[in-house]
Scaffold this motif. Structure first.
Motif, PDB file in Angstrom:
ATOM      1  N   GLN A   9      56.903  26.366  91.917  1.00 28.39           N
ATOM      2  CA  GLN A   9      55.817  25.805  92.728  1.00 28.39           C
ATOM      3  C   GLN A   9      55.723  26.513  94.072  1.00 28.39           C
ATOM      4  OE1 GLN A   9      55.117  21.502  93.085  1.00 28.39           O
ATOM      5  NE2 GLN A   9      57.148  21.320  92.211  1.00 28.39           N
ATOM      6  N   ASN A  18      66.774  28.043  94.318  1.00 29.36           N
ATOM      7  CA  ASN A  18      65.749  28.520  93.377  1.00 29.36           C
ATOM      8  C   ASN A  18      66.162  29.874  92.791  1.00 29.36           C
ATOM      9  OD1 ASN A  18      63.541  27.323  95.840  1.00 29.36           O
ATOM     10  ND2 ASN A  18      63.737  26.353  93.855  1.00 29.36           N
ATOM     11  N   TYR A 121      52.576  15.230  85.912  1.00 33.69           N
ATOM     12  CA  TYR A 121      53.245  16.491  86.239  1.00 33.69           C
ATOM     13  C   TYR A 121      53.962  17.131  85.037  1.00 33.69           C
ATOM     14  CZ  TYR A 121      56.370  19.511  88.998  1.00 33.69           C
ATOM     15  OH  TYR A 121      57.064  20.574  89.510  1.00 33.69           O
ATOM     16  N   MET A 125      53.328  20.731  82.856  1.00 32.51           N
ATOM     17  CA  MET A 125      54.443  21.649  82.586  1.00 32.51           C
ATOM     18  C   MET A 125      54.552  21.944  81.085  1.00 32.51           C
ATOM     19  SD  MET A 125      58.090  20.863  84.337  1.00 32.51           S
ATOM     20  CE  MET A 125      59.378  21.945  83.741  1.00 32.51           C
ATOM     21  N   ASP A 128      51.910  24.430  80.220  1.00 34.57           N
ATOM     22  CA  ASP A 128      52.319  25.773  80.649  1.00 34.57           C
ATOM     23  C   ASP A 128      53.115  26.459  79.539  1.00 34.57           C
ATOM     24  OD1 ASP A 128      51.362  25.152  83.197  1.00 34.57           O
ATOM     25  OD2 ASP A 128      53.346  24.710  84.024  1.00 34.57           O
ATOM     26  N   GLY A 140      66.593  25.520  86.571  1.00 31.29           N
ATOM     27  CA  GLY A 140      67.758  24.841  87.127  1.00 31.29           C
ATOM     28  C   GLY A 140      67.954  23.493  86.437  1.00 31.29           C
ATOM     29  N   ASP A 142      67.819  20.522  87.462  1.00 34.42           N
ATOM     30  CA  ASP A 142      66.912  19.413  87.788  1.00 34.42           C
ATOM     31  C   ASP A 142      65.702  19.350  86.840  1.00 34.42           C
ATOM     32  OD1 ASP A 142      65.750  21.731  88.780  1.00 34.42           O
ATOM     33  OD2 ASP A 142      65.020  20.817  90.625  1.00 34.42           O
ATOM     34  N   VAL A 179      72.528  23.970  92.843  1.00 34.52           N
ATOM     35  CA  VAL A 179      73.090  24.389  94.132  1.00 34.52           C
ATOM     36  C   VAL A 179      72.889  23.229  95.098  1.00 34.52           C
ATOM     37  CG1 VAL A 179      72.842  26.042  96.033  1.00 34.52           C
ATOM     38  CG2 VAL A 179      72.625  26.822  93.662  1.00 34.52           C
ATOM     39  N   MET A 189      70.208  21.073  96.941  1.00 34.32           N
ATOM     40  CA  MET A 189      69.437  21.839  97.924  1.00 34.32           C
ATOM     41  C   MET A 189      67.964  21.708  97.526  1.00 34.32           C
ATOM     42  SD  MET A 189      69.758  25.861  99.007  1.00 34.32           S
ATOM     43  CE  MET A 189      71.400  25.784  99.680  1.00 34.32           C
ATOM     44  N   LYS A 191      63.571  21.998  98.525  1.00 32.13           N
ATOM     45  CA  LYS A 191      62.480  22.491  99.369  1.00 32.13           C
ATOM     46  C   LYS A 191      61.997  21.414 100.316  1.00 32.13           C
ATOM     47  CE  LYS A 191      60.333  25.452  95.906  1.00 32.13           C
ATOM     48  NZ  LYS A 191      59.380  25.271  94.823  1.00 32.13           N
TER      49      LYS A 191
HETATM   50  P1  TYM Z   1      60.503  24.195  91.499  1.00 28.86           P
HETATM   51  O1  TYM Z   1      59.410  25.023  92.076  1.00 28.86           O
HETATM   52  O2  TYM Z   1      60.865  22.922  92.167  1.00 28.86           O
HETATM   53  O3  TYM Z   1      61.822  25.042  91.409  1.00 28.86           O
HETATM   54  C1  TYM Z   1      61.831  26.333  90.863  1.00 28.86           C
HETATM   55  C2  TYM Z   1      63.093  26.555  90.054  1.00 28.86           C
HETATM   56  O4  TYM Z   1      64.246  26.424  90.887  1.00 28.86           O
HETATM   57  C3  TYM Z   1      65.169  25.521  90.293  1.00 28.86           C
HETATM   58  N1  TYM Z   1      65.886  24.811  91.363  1.00 28.86           N
HETATM   59  C4  TYM Z   1      67.216  24.809  91.526  1.00 28.86           C
HETATM   60  N2  TYM Z   1      68.210  25.385  90.826  1.00 28.86           N
HETATM   61  C5  TYM Z   1      69.473  25.206  91.261  1.00 28.86           C
HETATM   62  N3  TYM Z   1      69.795  24.468  92.355  1.00 28.86           N
HETATM   63  C6  TYM Z   1      68.838  23.877  93.098  1.00 28.86           C
HETATM   64  N4  TYM Z   1      69.166  23.169  94.176  1.00 28.86           N
HETATM   65  C7  TYM Z   1      67.478  24.029  92.689  1.00 28.86           C
HETATM   66  N5  TYM Z   1      66.287  23.580  93.165  1.00 28.86           N
HETATM   67  C8  TYM Z   1      65.330  24.061  92.348  1.00 28.86           C
HETATM   68  C9  TYM Z   1      64.307  24.586  89.460  1.00 28.86           C
HETATM   69  O5  TYM Z   1      65.052  23.980  88.435  1.00 28.86           O
HETATM   70  C10 TYM Z   1      63.260  25.533  88.919  1.00 28.86           C
HETATM   71  O6  TYM Z   1      63.728  26.197  87.767  1.00 28.86           O
HETATM   72  N6  TYM Z   1      58.581  21.844  87.587  1.00 28.86           N
HETATM   73  C11 TYM Z   1      59.047  23.129  88.027  1.00 28.86           C
HETATM   74  C12 TYM Z   1      57.984  24.216  87.975  1.00 28.86           C
HETATM   75  C13 TYM Z   1      57.361  24.429  86.630  1.00 28.86           C
HETATM   76  C14 TYM Z   1      57.965  25.028  85.503  1.00 28.86           C
HETATM   77  C15 TYM Z   1      56.951  25.048  84.483  1.00 28.86           C
HETATM   78  C16 TYM Z   1      59.232  25.532  85.248  1.00 28.86           C
HETATM   79  C17 TYM Z   1      56.081  24.120  86.301  1.00 28.86           C
HETATM   80  N7  TYM Z   1      55.822  24.493  85.006  1.00 28.86           N
HETATM   81  C18 TYM Z   1      57.217  25.558  83.226  1.00 28.86           C
HETATM   82  C19 TYM Z   1      59.481  26.071  83.977  1.00 28.86           C
HETATM   83  C20 TYM Z   1      58.478  26.071  82.985  1.00 28.86           C
HETATM   84  C21 TYM Z   1      59.477  22.982  89.473  1.00 28.86           C
HETATM   85  O7  TYM Z   1      59.088  22.109  90.158  1.00 28.86           O
HETATM   86  O8  TYM Z   1      60.216  23.970  89.942  1.00 28.86           O
END
Ligand code: TYM
Length: 323
Positions: A9, A18, A121, A125, A128, A140, A142, A179, A189, A191
């Motif tokens: 995102q 990320n 939401y 996804m 997608d 990740g 989450d 993370v 961690m 955003k």
């Molecule tokens: P988003 O944008 O919040 O995060 C992007 C990717 O980073 C990973 N992530 C983490 N990994 C490890 N430790 C952390 N603290 C951490 N925070 C975030 C997330 O798991 C993600 O892989 N819903 C998704 C976006 C999305 C998507 C999709 C992903 C939309 N359509 C289709 C895969 C396939 C999201 O909000 O990611």
């Protein structure tokens, strides 16, 4: 490796979580799709100018990782099939299962003012992923629950209409899948964390990266040990360093075991800078070259559209919609 799709995102700025949880796993191969999911960002009311700028920042980062040559890098809202597929899948998803999503529970449930988009939401996804005949989704930890839901929706669609979509699976790294915050190592961690010291951004200058790692909350005692329960702060830093260097956690722990936290944190910071610094600089260079970035995104858009339209038509035909 099977066909891959992943999305990020353009909400807030990307951080090292990320990178470690998702971006690091992405490889440039044909039949792989990497998407800036700007429609997902609308669930949290972004400012229009910021949304557009952040979408391009994120696209530049993906290109800086070496993606978009063989693979397709594209912007979700430029491929209309995603929104159309969302409706078809919304009629397969169940209110009960969407209600159980942790992310929805935390961000929106029981708040009448939250958008319906927040509820839908995971369906967007699902659209997608299912449009691209995807086998593997690197994400990740989450996103684990969302991927399980998407598998259920895909299987339900297939059982109603014959095998019309590929059922994907999540690929979550065993080390670094989650993370933790630098200021509260029991929290992910994130955003959306307002504290800038809680995360290393992928745009941070070297000195700031070092300052943030040095200020990271650590645990009582002096020994550098990997023990996520007793020493969550140190373990988080150990895992980050191990993943980024490609060396095992045990090697890092042995090396700094009795050196004290100061030298250990300096070494982790150096490791983070060594990986993030060049990536940040390359992303900035690409971002300043709109012609090059535009060409890669247009190429990605065309390739994504072709595949997405094919799968969407097949699903519509199977459902009984007249084409
Ligand atoms: P988003 O944008 O919040 O995060 C992007 C990717 O980073 C990973 N992530 C983490 N990994 C490890 N430790 C952390 N603290 C951490 N925070 C975030 C997330 O798991 C993600 O892989 N819903 C998704 C976006 C999305 C998507 C999709 C992903 C939309 N359509 C289709 C895969 C396939 C999201 O909000 O990611």
């Amino acid at each position: 490796m099977g066909r891959v799709f992943s999305g990020l995102q353009p909400t807030g700025e990307l951080h090292i979580g990320n990178y470690i949880g998702a971006l690091r796993q992405f490889t440039d191969q044909s039949g792989h799709y990497y998407c800036v999911v700007d429609l997902h960002s609308l669930t949290v009311e972004p400012d229009p100018a910021t949304l557009e700028a952040r979408s391009l920042d994120l696209a530049a980062l993906l290109v800086a990782l070496g993606l978009g040559r063989k693979s397709a890098v594209f912007i979700q809202s430029q491929v209309p099939a995603h929104t159309e597929m969302t409706w078809l899948l919304a009629c397969e998803a169940r209110i009960g299962e969407l209600n159980r999503m942790t992310q929805f529970k935390v961000k929106g449930r029981n708040r009448p003012q939250s958008s319906v988009g927040l509820f839908l939401y995971p369906v967007l996804m699902a659209a997608d992923i299912l449009l691209y005949d995807i086998e593997e989704v690197p994400v990740g930890d989450d996103q684990r629950q969302h991927l399980e839901l998407i598998r259920d929706v895909a299987m339900r669609l297939n059982s109603h209409y014959g095998d019309v979509v590929v059922v994907p699976r999540a690929v979550i790294p065993t080390l670094g899948g989650r993370v933790f915050s630098l200021t509260d190592p029991l929290q992910k961690m994130s955003k959306s964390d307002p504290d800038p010291m809680s995360k290393v951004l992928l745009t941070d200058p070297d000195e700031l990266i070092v300052r943030k790692i040095k200020a990271a909350v650590t645990d009582s005692g002096r020994e550098v040990l990997h023990d996520p329960v007793a020493k969550p702060g140190i373990s988080n830093l150990l895992e980050m360093a191990a993943v980024l260097s490609g060396e095992p956690v045990t090697v890092w722990a042995e090396r700094y075991r009795s050196a004290g936290y100061g030298p250990f944190k300096q070494a982790v910071a150096d490791q983070v800078v060594a990986v993030i610094g060049p990536l940040r600089d390359e992303a900035q260079r690409i971002r300043k070259d709109p012609a090059e970035l535009g060409r890669i995104l247009e190429d990605g858009r065309l390739r994504a559209r072709e595949q997405a339209d094919l799968r969407l038509s097949a699903v519509k035909r199977a459902i009984g919609l007249h084409l």
